[in-house]
Design a protein around this motif. Structure first.
Motif, PDB file in Angstrom:
ATOM      1  N   LYS A 158       0.834  -1.195   0.000  1.00  0.00           N
ATOM      2  CA  LYS A 158       0.000   0.000   0.000  1.00  0.00           C
ATOM      3  C   LYS A 158       0.873   1.250   0.000  1.00  0.00           C
ATOM      4  O   LYS A 158       0.576   2.220  -0.701  1.00  0.00           O
ATOM      5  CB  LYS A 158      -0.932   0.004   1.205  1.00  0.00           C
ATOM      6  CG  LYS A 158      -1.971   1.090   1.137  1.00  0.00           C
ATOM      7  CD  LYS A 158      -3.072   0.890   2.152  1.00  0.00           C
ATOM      8  CE  LYS A 158      -4.178   1.882   1.882  1.00  0.00           C
ATOM      9  NZ  LYS A 158      -5.382   1.573   2.605  1.00  0.00           N
ATOM     10  N   ALA A 159       1.970   1.222   0.741  1.00  0.00           N
ATOM     11  CA  ALA A 159       2.888   2.360   0.755  1.00  0.00           C
ATOM     12  C   ALA A 159       3.547   2.534  -0.607  1.00  0.00           C
ATOM     13  O   ALA A 159       3.691   3.665  -1.096  1.00  0.00           O
ATOM     14  CB  ALA A 159       3.947   2.173   1.839  1.00  0.00           C
ATOM     15  N   VAL A 160       3.924   1.432  -1.244  1.00  0.00           N
ATOM     16  CA  VAL A 160       4.524   1.498  -2.581  1.00  0.00           C
ATOM     17  C   VAL A 160       3.511   2.049  -3.575  1.00  0.00           C
ATOM     18  O   VAL A 160       3.843   2.886  -4.424  1.00  0.00           O
ATOM     19  CB  VAL A 160       5.026   0.104  -3.014  1.00  0.00           C
ATOM     20  CG1 VAL A 160       5.456   0.085  -4.470  1.00  0.00           C
ATOM     21  CG2 VAL A 160       6.148  -0.356  -2.117  1.00  0.00           C
ATOM     22  N   TYR A 161       2.270   1.602  -3.462  1.00  0.00           N
ATOM     23  CA  TYR A 161       1.201   2.078  -4.330  1.00  0.00           C
ATOM     24  C   TYR A 161       0.985   3.579  -4.156  1.00  0.00           C
ATOM     25  O   TYR A 161       0.912   4.331  -5.135  1.00  0.00           O
ATOM     26  CB  TYR A 161      -0.078   1.299  -4.036  1.00  0.00           C
ATOM     27  CG  TYR A 161      -1.325   1.856  -4.660  1.00  0.00           C
ATOM     28  CD1 TYR A 161      -1.454   1.930  -6.041  1.00  0.00           C
ATOM     29  CD2 TYR A 161      -2.383   2.280  -3.874  1.00  0.00           C
ATOM     30  CE1 TYR A 161      -2.608   2.430  -6.614  1.00  0.00           C
ATOM     31  CE2 TYR A 161      -3.533   2.774  -4.450  1.00  0.00           C
ATOM     32  CZ  TYR A 161      -3.645   2.853  -5.823  1.00  0.00           C
ATOM     33  OH  TYR A 161      -4.787   3.347  -6.398  1.00  0.00           O
ATOM     34  N   LYS A 162       0.897   4.015  -2.918  1.00  0.00           N
ATOM     35  CA  LYS A 162       0.693   5.446  -2.661  1.00  0.00           C
ATOM     36  C   LYS A 162       1.876   6.271  -3.169  1.00  0.00           C
ATOM     37  O   LYS A 162       1.694   7.356  -3.713  1.00  0.00           O
ATOM     38  CB  LYS A 162       0.478   5.692  -1.163  1.00  0.00           C
ATOM     39  CG  LYS A 162      -0.886   5.269  -0.680  1.00  0.00           C
ATOM     40  CD  LYS A 162      -1.078   5.605   0.783  1.00  0.00           C
ATOM     41  CE  LYS A 162      -2.476   5.231   1.232  1.00  0.00           C
ATOM     42  NZ  LYS A 162      -2.718   5.600   2.630  1.00  0.00           N
ATOM     43  N   GLN A 163       3.080   5.747  -3.004  1.00  0.00           N
ATOM     44  CA  GLN A 163       4.270   6.451  -3.485  1.00  0.00           C
ATOM     45  C   GLN A 163       4.255   6.565  -5.009  1.00  0.00           C
ATOM     46  O   GLN A 163       4.577   7.613  -5.559  1.00  0.00           O
ATOM     47  CB  GLN A 163       5.545   5.740  -3.020  1.00  0.00           C
ATOM     48  CG  GLN A 163       6.819   6.382  -3.506  1.00  0.00           C
ATOM     49  CD  GLN A 163       7.000   7.800  -2.992  1.00  0.00           C
ATOM     50  OE1 GLN A 163       6.616   8.111  -1.880  1.00  0.00           O
ATOM     51  NE2 GLN A 163       7.554   8.653  -3.819  1.00  0.00           N
ATOM     52  N   ALA A 164       3.860   5.501  -5.678  1.00  0.00           N
ATOM     53  CA  ALA A 164       3.798   5.523  -7.140  1.00  0.00           C
ATOM     54  C   ALA A 164       2.761   6.526  -7.627  1.00  0.00           C
ATOM     55  O   ALA A 164       2.990   7.265  -8.589  1.00  0.00           O
ATOM     56  CB  ALA A 164       3.483   4.130  -7.682  1.00  0.00           C
ATOM     57  N   ARG A 165       1.616   6.570  -6.953  1.00  0.00           N
ATOM     58  CA  ARG A 165       0.584   7.547  -7.331  1.00  0.00           C
ATOM     59  C   ARG A 165       1.054   8.965  -7.080  1.00  0.00           C
ATOM     60  O   ARG A 165       0.804   9.858  -7.896  1.00  0.00           O
ATOM     61  CB  ARG A 165      -0.704   7.273  -6.556  1.00  0.00           C
ATOM     62  CG  ARG A 165      -1.377   5.988  -7.017  1.00  0.00           C
ATOM     63  CD  ARG A 165      -2.771   5.900  -6.542  1.00  0.00           C
ATOM     64  NE  ARG A 165      -3.540   6.933  -7.235  1.00  0.00           N
ATOM     65  CZ  ARG A 165      -4.799   7.208  -6.977  1.00  0.00           C
ATOM     66  NH1 ARG A 165      -5.432   6.530  -6.066  1.00  0.00           N
ATOM     67  NH2 ARG A 165      -5.435   8.151  -7.632  1.00  0.00           N
ATOM     68  N   ALA A 166       1.742   9.185  -5.973  1.00  0.00           N
ATOM     69  CA  ALA A 166       2.262  10.523  -5.673  1.00  0.00           C
ATOM     70  C   ALA A 166       3.306  10.939  -6.700  1.00  0.00           C
ATOM     71  O   ALA A 166       3.325  12.099  -7.150  1.00  0.00           O
ATOM     72  CB  ALA A 166       2.853  10.552  -4.266  1.00  0.00           C
ATOM     73  N   ALA A 174       3.053  14.087  -9.214  1.00  0.00           N
ATOM     74  CA  ALA A 174       4.107  15.103  -9.247  1.00  0.00           C
ATOM     75  C   ALA A 174       4.658  15.256 -10.666  1.00  0.00           C
ATOM     76  O   ALA A 174       4.880  16.388 -11.135  1.00  0.00           O
ATOM     77  CB  ALA A 174       5.226  14.730  -8.285  1.00  0.00           C
ATOM     78  N   ASN A 175       4.857  14.141 -11.355  1.00  0.00           N
ATOM     79  CA  ASN A 175       5.331  14.199 -12.738  1.00  0.00           C
ATOM     80  C   ASN A 175       4.317  14.890 -13.633  1.00  0.00           C
ATOM     81  O   ASN A 175       4.674  15.644 -14.537  1.00  0.00           O
ATOM     82  CB  ASN A 175       5.640  12.802 -13.267  1.00  0.00           C
ATOM     83  CG  ASN A 175       6.860  12.191 -12.629  1.00  0.00           C
ATOM     84  OD1 ASN A 175       7.674  12.882 -12.016  1.00  0.00           O
ATOM     85  ND2 ASN A 175       6.988  10.885 -12.751  1.00  0.00           N
ATOM     86  N   PHE A 176       3.034  14.629 -13.389  1.00  0.00           N
ATOM     87  CA  PHE A 176       1.983  15.270 -14.172  1.00  0.00           C
ATOM     88  C   PHE A 176       1.986  16.777 -13.943  1.00  0.00           C
ATOM     89  O   PHE A 176       1.860  17.552 -14.898  1.00  0.00           O
ATOM     90  CB  PHE A 176       0.610  14.675 -13.827  1.00  0.00           C
ATOM     91  CG  PHE A 176      -0.514  15.349 -14.552  1.00  0.00           C
ATOM     92  CD1 PHE A 176      -0.702  15.132 -15.904  1.00  0.00           C
ATOM     93  CD2 PHE A 176      -1.381  16.203 -13.891  1.00  0.00           C
ATOM     94  CE1 PHE A 176      -1.736  15.752 -16.580  1.00  0.00           C
ATOM     95  CE2 PHE A 176      -2.417  16.832 -14.560  1.00  0.00           C
ATOM     96  CZ  PHE A 176      -2.600  16.597 -15.916  1.00  0.00           C
ATOM     97  N   ASP A 211      -0.249   5.321 -12.939  1.00  0.00           N
ATOM     98  CA  ASP A 211      -1.261   5.102 -11.901  1.00  0.00           C
ATOM     99  C   ASP A 211      -1.909   3.724 -12.039  1.00  0.00           C
ATOM    100  O   ASP A 211      -2.041   2.991 -11.052  1.00  0.00           O
ATOM    101  CB  ASP A 211      -2.317   6.202 -11.968  1.00  0.00           C
ATOM    102  CG  ASP A 211      -3.296   6.138 -10.825  1.00  0.00           C
ATOM    103  OD1 ASP A 211      -2.857   6.009  -9.668  1.00  0.00           O
ATOM    104  OD2 ASP A 211      -4.519   6.212 -11.084  1.00  0.00           O
ATOM    105  N   GLU A 212      -2.273   3.355 -13.242  1.00  0.00           N
ATOM    106  CA  GLU A 212      -2.939   2.063 -13.456  1.00  0.00           C
ATOM    107  C   GLU A 212      -1.987   0.887 -13.230  1.00  0.00           C
ATOM    108  O   GLU A 212      -2.396  -0.134 -12.675  1.00  0.00           O
ATOM    109  CB  GLU A 212      -3.544   1.996 -14.856  1.00  0.00           C
ATOM    110  CG  GLU A 212      -4.748   2.897 -15.037  1.00  0.00           C
ATOM    111  CD  GLU A 212      -5.889   2.581 -14.095  1.00  0.00           C
ATOM    112  OE1 GLU A 212      -6.102   1.398 -13.743  1.00  0.00           O
ATOM    113  OE2 GLU A 212      -6.583   3.521 -13.680  1.00  0.00           O
TER     114      GLU A 212
END
Length: 182
Positions: A29-37, A41-43, A73-74
């Motif tokens: 879940k932490a890895v997922y949240k980090q990837a979304r963040a 940020a890149n966007f 994200d996906e």
């Protein structure tokens, strides 16, 4: 785009190759949240760069930035859920985002070239969606076949145990149940 599909397919195959579905890691879940963040940020950075451009190139820049955000994200969501359904949905959403990007790209041309461009974009979308569905069905069929093979091998092992009696037979049955996770 094919690289994305290949990586999702490989991920799905690896996720489903074991006899049981892999458990979600506690920190996933932490890895997922980090990837979304990171994707967000890149966007935002890409959006700031796109704001320096005007007209159709701006729209194309924004569409490319959005498609990249959706892809990251996906892929993160699919890896977090780690299910075949999640990987398939991710591929469908990525294909849709790429289609939107391609439609914006087609807006730069006119006449028949635009029509051809739009048809090509639609064909690419349909192909990506069909590949995602076909890959899912293929993986499901391989899983079903593997389960059928294991069930048949388990029945053979139990049949071999019938040659014994008493405690030896109980030990044989117990070993077969352990070996085939029954």
């Amino acid at each position: 785009m094919r690289t994305t599909h290949a990586s999702l397919l490989i991920g799905a195959v690896l996720a489903w190759s074991g006899a049981a579905q892999a458990q979600v890691a506690p920190d996933s879940k932490a890895v997922y949240k980090q990837a979304r963040a990171t994707a967000e940020a890149n966007f935002k950075g890409a959006r700031a760069r796109c704001d320096l451009i005007a007209g159709n190139p701006h729209d194309l820049c924004m569409a490319e930035a959005n498609a990249e955000r959706v892809r990251v994200d996906e892929e993160a969501r699919a890896a977090h859920k780690n299910t075949l359904s999640a990987y398939t949905k991710a591929r469908m959403r990525i294909a849709s985002a790429n289609f939107k990007r391609d439609k914006v790209r087609c807006a730069a041309v006119t006449g028949n070239d635009r029509d051809v461009c739009l048809e090509q974009a639609k064909a690419t979308l349909v192909a990506a969606q069909a590949d995602a569905k076909a890959d899912r069905k293929s993986i499901e069929a391989r899983l079903d076949a593997r389960e059928d093979k294991l069930a048949a091998e388990y029945r053979v092992a139990l049949e071999k145990c019938d040659a014994y009696a008493g405690a030896v037979k109980d030990q044989c049955v117990s070993s077969a149940k352990t070996a085939f996770r029954k």
